[in-house]
Each structure stands twice: as structure tokens, then as C-alpha cells.
Design a protein around this motif. Structure first.
Motif, short mmCIF file in Angstrom:
data_model
loop_
_atom_site.label_atom_id
_atom_site.label_comp_id
_atom_site.label_asym_id
_atom_site.label_seq_id
_atom_site.Cartn_x
_atom_site.Cartn_y
_atom_site.Cartn_z
N UNK A 78 36.64 30.39 43.67
CA UNK A 78 36.66 31.60 42.68
C UNK A 78 35.17 32.52 43.28
N UNK A 79 33.99 31.72 42.93
CA UNK A 79 32.71 32.30 43.15
C UNK A 79 32.63 32.93 44.62
N UNK A 80 33.26 32.21 45.64
CA UNK A 80 33.27 32.68 47.03
C UNK A 80 34.42 33.65 47.42
N UNK A 81 35.32 34.09 46.47
CA UNK A 81 36.21 35.13 46.87
C UNK A 81 36.46 35.93 45.65
N UNK A 82 35.43 36.63 45.54
CA UNK A 82 35.37 37.69 44.24
C UNK A 82 36.51 38.85 44.57
N UNK A 83 36.97 38.97 45.63
CA UNK A 83 37.84 40.22 45.88
C UNK A 83 39.46 39.72 45.44
N UNK A 106 39.62 41.80 33.60
CA UNK A 106 39.12 40.55 32.99
C UNK A 106 37.49 40.62 33.30
N UNK A 107 37.02 40.93 34.40
CA UNK A 107 35.61 40.82 34.78
C UNK A 107 34.90 41.62 33.89
N UNK A 108 35.56 42.51 33.81
CA UNK A 108 34.56 43.96 32.74
C UNK A 108 34.75 43.18 31.33
N UNK A 109 35.60 42.61 30.90
CA UNK A 109 35.46 42.06 29.50
C UNK A 109 34.39 40.99 29.66
N UNK A 110 34.42 39.95 30.65
CA UNK A 110 33.48 38.91 30.72
C UNK A 110 31.99 39.51 30.62
N UNK A 114 39.78 32.00 33.00
CA UNK A 114 39.99 33.12 32.13
C UNK A 114 39.09 34.15 32.35
N UNK A 115 38.02 33.90 32.83
CA UNK A 115 36.66 34.89 32.80
C UNK A 115 36.65 35.70 34.08
N UNK A 116 37.58 35.45 35.19
CA UNK A 116 37.54 36.24 36.35
C UNK A 116 38.99 36.58 36.47
N UNK A 117 40.10 36.23 35.65
CA UNK A 117 41.39 36.68 36.29
C UNK A 117 42.01 36.95 34.93
#
Length: 478
Positions: free
Chosen positions: A205-210, A216-220, A169-172
Motif C-alpha cells: 500500500x505504501x509503495x502504490x499510492x496511486x 478516504x485519504x482526505x479523511x485520514x 481503512x485509512x487509504x481505501x
């Protein structure tokens, strides 16, 4: 706590109306009252209640018509726990729980949330009964014998598991996207399961930030900054309100809290401005009564746990491991006059039974909310009662409407903000040396790769194995 109910002189309406830091000029009670902290803790915990409901594969607000609002169902366990706890600051919250044989999400999708909630609630009640039995058997006194390396590793593993659960939920924008683009590797012909699968997705997820979604990342990032770098007790509310406002203005297309299911609101009826709750509404949070729970040997709950013997063993083990969360809070905020471990374990039992009746996950100590209660001046266990009642009131339709556009990225980030310090700097674990450090890291790995109960068992087994080697070496030196 009952003496605080009858002691009217301890009441402070100023704290109820104004809250801490903004007291009324005319006081009706002592300078530091449990009412202000009780209201404040309830309100600031609101986003976490929804986030942990999602973590247990239950809807925060949105779900089937038979589902009850998770906010309303979060209040009764707090009320039940308040009658037994001896620590005025101790607060409780839902625990991470996984049942074997079939994933929670798959079962819910196949049979509906009502069926999953029934299984989850039944197991919560079993854990509650096990907690009460352990308290009667004086099992609370055993906590002082738990090896320190095991406790240190368990805390880190638990924090890592929480991070892994919140990452989608934090990155997507849509949590299901991660499962679609991240293919799990096979192990002995089958894909990874349980905690190992979550940890793999976290690492991927941490190794594929692209692949991350920018909004979603901005909200997090916004939520983490506000919650972690501001000291105001209202920072969680500010972050959630800001996120909901931006989401509403931008018509955010990602996962949000959504509308509550029909019939899930706690309705208040009355005349002439005097509100009275009808008898049906007072019990509207109950998903199933204890005598309605599926406890027959052929029922799904028992089958998923491997039969009655394994089900009982699982409930006892989870109850004892769950109690570690309360012990960690007691270490930070000791009760006046000393800790009473068996009473706290019995309180956990009552809370778990109430949580099971609401169809929710079992409960345990919440370090972040307990620290908040202590920080804003709570001096009486009445705080828990006030917090529980206010939490139920937060399920009103007008509150649900305000929460509807809140992005799940914001809710997940509030949980991340609470556990990230323990992940980034596990001080208790880093202090360990030699074989103790090895035991701690094995406990952490077992906890995050399986589940908290199994990880605790693995850590204890490894500790006693190392202890046996030490004793053997001393007895038979070369």
C-alpha cells in the motif's frame, strides 16, 4: 476502589456535569475528581472502541441481530478491572488477537459473526482464567526479569502490526479492495499468512499510492492532523464529529460505522422521569455465560488452538504477553505507593472474563487512554468504574444514530495517531547497541510477522541464545 463508592465526600457533581476545564461555580467535591476524567476518557475513547472491534473482525455497530453493540460490551471489562487495579490512571482496551488454522474474516463470513464472537469470547475467558492463575502463582513478579531489548522490540512490532491492520481503512474507501488488488506472494506453495500477510499489504500500500482513494485519504489526513497536533483532550471527538458531518453532507460512499443491529441497544425504562434498567437490560451485553462457552475437546475453539494442551499453553502465553501492555503503562504512570504486579494481573483476568462474556477480544493496558486520564487530573481508581458505566450508556440509540455516518477511515486514523510515534521514533529500541540491538530488532520482526505472543517468545529465545554465546566467550576466551 470500594472505599471511593462509600466516601460520598469524594464525589464531585460539578465534574460530572461540566467535565474538566469547565467546572461549576459551586463545587460538591475536591478540585480534581475521578468523575470528570472518567466521563472524558469514555467519550474520547468511543471511536477507538469501534475501530478495535473492527480490528478483531467484529462489527462496531452493524452486524447480525444476535450481535450485541460493541460499545455496550466494552464497558463491563472496565468496571471489573476497576475493582482490583491500584493505579488511578490505568485504563484498558482490546488487544490484537489471532487464532490459528483459519483466518478470522473467512470464518466469520462462512459461519456468521455470532459464531466467531463465541469463539473469540471463549478464548478471552481462557486468557482471563490463566491471568488469575498466574497472579495466584506470583507470576507478576517475573516481569522485572524480562530482558529490556525484548520489551523494546515487542513494543515496536506491536505498533507495526496495528498500523498494518488499520491501513486498509485509512487509504481505501472499502477495506476489501486492498485484498482484491494486492495479490499475496506464495511461500513454499502457500500464500503468506497472519502478520506476514498484513505487513506485505502494508508495504504494498505504501509503495502504490496511486491506488489510494482520495476521499478516504482526505479523511485520514484530517484526523491525523487534528489528533496529533492539537492538545485538547476532546480532539478525538472533534475529529470524529467533523468526519461524520462531512460524510453525511457528501453522502460518502465508503465504509462507515452504519446502523446498530436490531435489539442491540441498551434500553432504559421507567416512569416519572426516573430511569430504571430492567434486569434483562442489565445483562444485555452478555453474549454467552461461562457455562455456555464451547470448551469441550471437540469444540471449535479448542480445535483451532490444536487441542487442550496447546490451548492452555496458548492462553497462558497470551495472558503473560498481554500483561506487557499494563507494564508499559505502569512505567509511564506508576501507581501511588509502588506497583503491585500481581494485583494488576488479577485485574486483567477479571477484565478478560467479562470481555469474553460479551463475546469480545481480551483486554490489556491502554497507554493512550491512561495518559489522557493522568493529564486531566484523575486521582482515584473510581475513574475506571465511571468510565465503564458511561461507556455502556454510549450504546444508546441516539448515540448510535450520530455515529452512523462516521467513516471508518476516521476511526482507523485515531488508532494510527496513537501508534505512529512509536513506529517513527522507537526511542527504547534506538538506544540499544550491539547484540542488544540485534535482539530488539529480531523481537520486533517476529512480533509483526507472526503475532505478539510468538514474537515475544522468539525474542526471549534469541536473547538467551545470545546470552549463552556471551557467557561461553567469557568462559573460554581465544
Amino acid at each position: 476502589m470500594p472505599r471511593y463508592i462509600s466516601d460520598v465526600k469524594a464525589w464531585s457533581m460539578g465534574d460530572v456535569v461540566a467535565g474538566p476545564g469547565l467546572r461549576l461555580a459551586v463545587r460538591c467535591g475536591p478540585p480534581s475528581s475521578p468523575y470528570g476524567p472518567g466521563v472524558t476518557v469514555a467519550v474520547t475513547s468511543l471511536p477507538q472502541y469501534i475501530a478495535y472491534a473492527e480490528l478483531a473482525q467484529l462489527s462496531g455497530f452493524r452486524g447480525e441481530p444476535v450481535s450485541r453493540t460493541r460499545i455496550v460490551a466494552s464497558g463491563p471489562p472496565l468496571v471489573a478491572f476497576a475493582f482490583l487495579t491500584g493505579n488511578p490512571c490505568l485504563n484498558i482496551g482490546a488487544r490484537i488477537l489471532r487464532l490459528e488454522q483459519r483466518g478470522e474474516g473467512e470464518y466469520r463470513d462462512a459461519y456468521g459473526e455470532a459464531a466467531w464472537s463465541q469463539i473469540l469470547g471463549t478464548y478471552s475467558m481462557m486468557i482471563g482464567v490463566a491471568s488469575l492463575a498466574l497472579a495466584l502463582l506470583n507470576a507478576g513478579s517475573l516481569v522485572k526479569h524480562i530482558p529490556a531489548p525484548v520489551k523494546a522490540g515487542w513494543k515496536l512490532g506491536f505498533a507495526l502490526a496495528a498500523c498494518a491492520a488499520q491501513m486498509p481503512n485509512s487509504a481505501f474507501e472499502h477495506a476489501k479492495n486492498l485484498k482484491k488488488i494486492c495479490q499475496l506472494p506464495n511461500f513454499r506453495g502457500a500464500p503468506l499468512q497472519s502478520g506476514a500477510a498484513n505487513m506485505y499489504r502494508l508495504a504494498w500500500s505504501l509503495t502504490h499510492p496511486h491506488f489510494w482513494d482520495a476521499e478516504a485519504v482526505a479523511f485520514s489526513a484530517m484526523t491525523l492532523f487534528i489528533v496529533m497536533y492539537f492538545k485538547s483532550p476532546l480532539k478525538v471527538i472533534v475529529a470524529s464529529a467533523l468526519g461524520a458531518g462531512i460524510s453525511y453532507l457528501r453522502s460518502y460512499s465508503g465504509d462507515v460505522v452504519g446502523r446498530p443491529p436490531p435489539g442491540s441497544e441498551l434500553r432504559i425504562t421507567g416512569e416519572l422521569g426516573v430511569a430504571w434498567a430492567s434486569n434483562a437490560d442489565l445483562t444485555s451485553w452478555v453474549h454467552q455465560w461461562p457455562w455456555e462457552m464451547p470448551l469441550e475437546p471437540r469444540d471449535e475453539t479448542v480445535n483451532r488452538l490444536g487441542g487442550w494442551p496447546l490451548a492452555v499453553m496458548s492462553a497462558v502465553a497470551f495472558a503473560f504477553v498481554d500483561y506487557l501492555a499494563i507494564i508499559s503503562v505502569e512505567a509511564e504512570r506508576p501507581a501511588p505507593g509502588g506497583s503491585r504486579p500481581n494485583r494488576e494481573m488479577a485485574g486483567q483476568g477479571l477484565g478478560c472474563i467479562a470481555s469474553g462474556m460479551g463475546g469480545s477480544a481480551p483486554i490489556g493496558g491502554s497507554l493512550t487512554r491512561s495518559m489522557l486520564a493522568g493529564m486531566i487530573g484523575c486521582l482515584a481508581t473510581l475513574m475506571g468504574l465511571v468510565c465503564g458505566l458511561v461507556t455502556m450508556c454510549l450504546g444508546f440509540p441516539m448515540i448510535a444514530t450520530l455515529l452512523e455516518p462516521t467513516p471508518k477511515a476516521v476511526l482507523s486514523s485515531t488508532v494510527l495517531a496513537a501508534v505512529l510515534p512509536a513506529v517513527v521514533a522507537p526511542k527504547d529500541l534506538l538506544r540499544l547497541k550491539g547484540s542488544d540491538a540485534l535482539v530488539g530488532w529480531v523481537s520486533a520482526a517476529g512480533t509483526c510477522l507472526t503475532d505478539p505472543t510468538k514474537g515475544f517468545g522468539m525474542g526471549c529465545a534469541f536473547y538467551f541464545f545470545i546470552y549463552g554465546l556471551r557467557k561461553s566467550t567469557k568462559t573460554h576466551p581465544k
